[in-house]
Design a protein around this motif. Structure first.
Motif, PDB file in Angstrom:
ATOM      1  N   ARG A 164       0.989  -1.312  -0.103  1.00  0.00           N
ATOM      2  CA  ARG A 164      -0.056  -0.059   0.032  1.00  0.00           C
ATOM      3  C   ARG A 164       0.838   1.224   0.058  1.00  0.00           C
ATOM      4  N   ASP A 165       2.146   1.065  -0.302  1.00  0.00           N
ATOM      5  CA  ASP A 165       3.087   2.349  -0.486  1.00  0.00           C
ATOM      6  C   ASP A 165       3.078   2.547  -2.029  1.00  0.00           C
ATOM      7  N   PHE A 166       2.513   3.410  -2.620  1.00  0.00           N
ATOM      8  CA  PHE A 166       2.621   3.977  -3.984  1.00  0.00           C
ATOM      9  C   PHE A 166       3.602   4.989  -4.293  1.00  0.00           C
ATOM     10  N   SER A 167       4.555   5.059  -3.671  1.00  0.00           N
ATOM     11  CA  SER A 167       5.814   5.994  -4.051  1.00  0.00           C
ATOM     12  C   SER A 167       6.531   5.935  -5.086  1.00  0.00           C
ATOM     13  N   ALA A 168       6.511   4.656  -5.803  1.00  0.00           N
ATOM     14  CA  ALA A 168       7.097   4.201  -6.697  1.00  0.00           C
ATOM     15  C   ALA A 168       6.297   4.390  -7.915  1.00  0.00           C
ATOM     16  N   MET A 169       5.262   5.122  -7.997  1.00  0.00           N
ATOM     17  CA  MET A 169       4.380   5.109  -9.528  1.00  0.00           C
ATOM     18  C   MET A 169       5.110   5.819 -10.433  1.00  0.00           C
ATOM     19  N   SER A 170       5.977   6.695 -10.184  1.00  0.00           N
ATOM     20  CA  SER A 170       6.661   7.235 -11.322  1.00  0.00           C
ATOM     21  C   SER A 170       7.737   6.452 -11.978  1.00  0.00           C
ATOM     22  N   ILE A 171       8.149   5.438 -11.165  1.00  0.00           N
ATOM     23  CA  ILE A 171       9.168   4.323 -11.414  1.00  0.00           C
ATOM     24  C   ILE A 171       8.325   3.423 -12.373  1.00  0.00           C
ATOM     25  N   ASN A 188       0.675   9.546 -17.595  1.00  0.00           N
ATOM     26  CA  ASN A 188       0.458  10.978 -16.786  1.00  0.00           C
ATOM     27  C   ASN A 188      -0.289  10.491 -15.474  1.00  0.00           C
ATOM     28  N   HIS A 189      -1.048   9.491 -15.267  1.00  0.00           N
ATOM     29  CA  HIS A 189      -1.622   9.125 -14.093  1.00  0.00           C
ATOM     30  C   HIS A 189      -0.482   8.588 -13.209  1.00  0.00           C
ATOM     31  N   CYS A 190       0.419   7.930 -13.603  1.00  0.00           N
ATOM     32  CA  CYS A 190       1.517   7.374 -12.956  1.00  0.00           C
ATOM     33  C   CYS A 190       2.337   8.520 -12.411  1.00  0.00           C
ATOM     34  N   ARG A 191       2.633   9.670 -13.114  1.00  0.00           N
ATOM     35  CA  ARG A 191       3.526  11.032 -12.743  1.00  0.00           C
ATOM     36  C   ARG A 191       2.673  11.807 -12.131  1.00  0.00           C
ATOM     37  N   ASP A 192       1.456  11.728 -11.914  1.00  0.00           N
ATOM     38  CA  ASP A 192       0.623  12.608 -11.312  1.00  0.00           C
ATOM     39  C   ASP A 192       0.895  12.640  -9.769  1.00  0.00           C
ATOM     40  N   HIS A 193       1.812  13.812  -9.305  1.00  0.00           N
ATOM     41  CA  HIS A 193       2.043  13.706  -7.788  1.00  0.00           C
ATOM     42  C   HIS A 193       0.991  14.162  -6.838  1.00  0.00           C
ATOM     43  N   ASP A 194       0.205  14.522  -7.310  1.00  0.00           N
ATOM     44  CA  ASP A 194      -1.196  15.367  -6.642  1.00  0.00           C
ATOM     45  C   ASP A 194      -2.267  14.336  -6.651  1.00  0.00           C
ATOM     46  N   CYS A 195      -2.022  13.340  -7.362  1.00  0.00           N
ATOM     47  CA  CYS A 195      -3.051  12.187  -7.104  1.00  0.00           C
ATOM     48  C   CYS A 195      -2.840  11.076  -5.947  1.00  0.00           C
ATOM     49  N   PRO A 196      -3.659  10.948  -4.980  1.00  0.00           N
ATOM     50  CA  PRO A 196      -3.455   9.878  -4.069  1.00  0.00           C
ATOM     51  C   PRO A 196      -3.892   8.486  -4.556  1.00  0.00           C
ATOM     52  N   HIS A 197      -2.736   7.770  -4.636  1.00  0.00           N
ATOM     53  CA  HIS A 197      -2.862   6.357  -5.090  1.00  0.00           C
ATOM     54  C   HIS A 197      -3.277   5.160  -3.916  1.00  0.00           C
ATOM     55  N   VAL A 198      -4.346   4.317  -4.095  1.00  0.00           N
ATOM     56  CA  VAL A 198      -4.638   3.395  -3.185  1.00  0.00           C
ATOM     57  C   VAL A 198      -4.738   2.182  -3.627  1.00  0.00           C
ATOM     58  N   ARG A 199      -5.040   1.042  -3.146  1.00  0.00           N
ATOM     59  CA  ARG A 199      -4.993  -0.192  -3.510  1.00  0.00           C
ATOM     60  C   ARG A 199      -6.434  -0.256  -4.524  1.00  0.00           C
ATOM     61  N   GLY A 200      -6.334  -0.665  -5.717  1.00  0.00           N
ATOM     62  CA  GLY A 200      -7.468  -0.672  -6.614  1.00  0.00           C
ATOM     63  C   GLY A 200      -6.965   0.205  -7.643  1.00  0.00           C
ATOM     64  N   CYS A 201      -5.935   1.405  -7.681  1.00  0.00           N
ATOM     65  CA  CYS A 201      -5.312   2.148  -8.605  1.00  0.00           C
ATOM     66  C   CYS A 201      -5.796   1.343 -10.048  1.00  0.00           C
TER      67      CYS A 201
END
Length: 211
Positions: A164-171, A188-201
């Protein structure tokens, strides 16, 4: 509701109302309920609340007869006098109700009916972002090529999903791009730092082959 209205809307109830009428998203709506429940307590959550919420989230994924039986058991255990803060107790009951519904429409109704119990109105913008993170664009789902599902991309997605740690979305975006992904919506969704990512993204789900 149109595609443009979906992305312009600022009301969780309005978005859920549209999903209730037009789209099946059973698992995703259950995971949205869990994401709302987690956010309602944040770092103040008691160990018991975290434990039950984690279990309800696992049950939200499975949806078997055993799942329904376990949810009923959890409800009985809570009612039998477990030591809970009143707010946490209400949230967990709402999660169990939302997870217990077999259909997307009833799950959406359960979540919609509980959302104001869990949050103040200033949280609405975040809840809208959470819902869009999970549902993406229901009007125009992004195509996903199996070729983009490389070992590296799957490993990154699986690690984020489990932790549940989505800090690697840009990677993950870099890994998908290296695999040939040319979808602006996905990258763009992966690199959107303003979007909160959760399980189910929706992007992580695409990589893992979940629906």
């Amino acid at each position: 509701m149109t595609e443009a209205e979906w992305f312009a809307a600022s009301s969780v109830r309005k978005l859920l109302g549209h999903l209730l009428k037009h789209h099946r998203a059973d698992r995703k709506l259950r995971l949205f309920a869990v994401a709302c429940g987690r956010r309602s307590t944040g770092d103040r959550a008691s160990p018991g609340f975290r434990e039950v919420t984690d279990e309800v989230e696992r049950l939200a994924e499975l949806r078997t007869n055993r799942t329904r039986n376990r949810l009923k058991q959890l409800r009985r255990e809570l009612a039998s006098g477990a030591s809970w803060h009143a707010a946490e107790y209400r949230v967990v009951l709402g999660l169990i109700a939302a997870t217990g519904w077999a259909s997307a429409s009833r799950a959406a109704a359960a979540v919609r009916g509980s959302v104001w119990l869990w949050h103040k109105s200033r949280e609405e913008r975040v809840l809208v972002s959470l819902l869009r993170d999970i549902l993406g664009n229901p009007f125009r789902p992004s195509p996903f090529s199996p070729k983009w599902r490389t070992a590296n991309a799957v490993l990154l997605a699986q690690q984020m999903y489990e932790s549940r740690d989505f800090s690697a979305m840009s990677i993950l975006a870099d890994a998908l791009q290296d695999a040939g992904c040319d979808s602006d919506a996905i990258l763009n969704h992966c690199r959107d730092h303003d979007c909160p990512h959760v399980r189910g993204c929706w992007v992580v789900d695409l990589v893992l082959g979940k629906t």
